[in-house]
Design an enzyme around this catalytic site. Structure first.
Site, PDB file in Angstrom:
ATOM      1  CB  CYS A  93      -0.899   0.011   1.248  1.00  0.00           C
ATOM      2  SG  CYS A  93      -2.000  -1.408   1.401  1.00  0.00           S
ATOM      3  CB  CYS A 127       0.167   3.538  -4.587  1.00  0.00           C
ATOM      4  SG  CYS A 127       0.413   2.337  -5.913  1.00  0.00           S
ATOM      5  CG  HIS A 128      -2.060   5.234  -1.149  1.00  0.00           C
ATOM      6  ND1 HIS A 128      -2.771   6.197  -1.826  1.00  0.00           N
ATOM      7  CD2 HIS A 128      -2.567   4.039  -1.533  1.00  0.00           C
ATOM      8  CE1 HIS A 128      -3.686   5.617  -2.584  1.00  0.00           C
ATOM      9  NE2 HIS A 128      -3.580   4.305  -2.429  1.00  0.00           N
ATOM     10  CB  CYS A 153     -32.772  -0.205  12.685  1.00  0.00           C
ATOM     11  SG  CYS A 153     -32.126  -1.632  11.802  1.00  0.00           S
ATOM     12  CB  CYS A 205     -33.934   0.471  19.229  1.00  0.00           C
ATOM     13  SG  CYS A 205     -34.571  -1.055  19.943  1.00  0.00           S
ATOM     14  CG  HIS A 206     -30.830   2.468  17.112  1.00  0.00           C
ATOM     15  ND1 HIS A 206     -30.140   2.522  18.299  1.00  0.00           N
ATOM     16  CD2 HIS A 206     -30.692   1.193  16.639  1.00  0.00           C
ATOM     17  CE1 HIS A 206     -29.596   1.344  18.540  1.00  0.00           C
ATOM     18  NE2 HIS A 206     -29.920   0.523  17.556  1.00  0.00           N
ATOM     19  CB  CYS A 245     -28.603  -4.886  15.880  1.00  0.00           C
ATOM     20  SG  CYS A 245     -27.743  -3.588  16.783  1.00  0.00           S
TER      21      CYS A 245
END
Length: 253
Positions: free
Chosen positions: A68, A71-72, A169, A172-173, A214
């Site tokens: 990696c 290139c970076h 979801c 609850c949220h 969850c």
């Protein structure tokens, strides 16, 4: 006077609705002791991933013999803000991808290596290290048509009741955040701190591991890691939480 009172009432209701829909990080719902773990880089148990991620960054991960780092060169500069804008539409791949999917695409396409498995130590380490370079930066997802379409699909998944407990979801949220559940305060389900070290797991996990947890908690069959459904849910939550600061690697109960 009645018209003025009615206008004031509507304004107050609108203000309350706005306040309830404002994005709040899960950090704000944690106990002080858990916050201290995240705030102190020497105590945060997720920080060990950064050393592993740095080692992988400069290691050959495929037949090309490249890394990696080839290139970076400067990870702090080249990866700054990257995690804050994912999931994103990738023109080279012609689709919306998560950060994990982009990492694997680079490993396969550039390094000629094998993709890393979801929840593997190596993929979590690279994700955490890249996420750390965006810590303190706000999440902002591009308004690309493909991203918008994926977000709409994710919103539908977020709002759909499922499992033996017949919960979504959203139940609850969005409808009960800030309330107590077995001594815990229900958060908004924001994803700006992932990957996180979760005290319940005594381990680090990705956003999608949290989705699995969850769904299993409400006795529902979860989708597969890397599935379009989980990707759509991740896109929607990233859009829903825009403006929240990246906290990776986070700590949660």
């Amino acid at each position: 006077m009645r018209a003025l009172i009615l206008l004031l009432y509507v304004s107050l209701i609108g203000a309350a609705a706005f306040a309830q829909s404002a994005a709040i990080s899960g950090y704000e719902f944690m106990e002080p002791s858990t916050r201290e773990l995240q705030d102190d880089d020497f105590l945060n148990p997720g920080m060990f991933l950064l050393d592993e991620g740095s080692a992988l960054w400069s290691s050959s991960l495929g037949a090309a013999g490249e890394t990696c780092q080839s290139c970076h060169t400067e990870i702090a500069a080249d990866m700054a803000g990257v995690a804050a804008r994912y999931p994103a539409y990738d023109e080279d791949l012609g689709r919306v991808v998560s950060l994990e999917m982009k990492i694997n695409a680079e490993i396969v396409g550039c390094l000629r290596g094998k993709p890393l498995e979801y929840e593997s130590d190596d993929l979590l380490a690279l994700t955490a290290m890249i996420g750390y370079q965006s810590r303190g930066m706000p999440m902002k997802v591009d308004s690309n048509p493909e991203v918008v379409s994926m977000a709409e699909r994710g919103k539908e998944i977020f709002q759909t009741r499922r499992g033996q407990l017949n919960l979504s979801c959203q139940n609850c949220h969005e409808q009960h955040w800030g309330e107590k559940l077995r001594g815990d305060t229900i958060s908004q389900g924001q994803i700006n701190a992932f990957p996180v070290y979760r005290l319940t797991w005594t381990d680090v996990g990705s956003r999608q591991r949290m989705f699995v947890w969850c769904m299993e908690s409400i006795r529902s069959e979860p989708y597969e890691y890397g599935s379009d459904e989980f990707l759509a849910l991740e896109v929607y939550l990233a859009v829903r939480g825009q403006g929240l600061l990246i906290e990776a690697p986070g700590v949660r109960r």
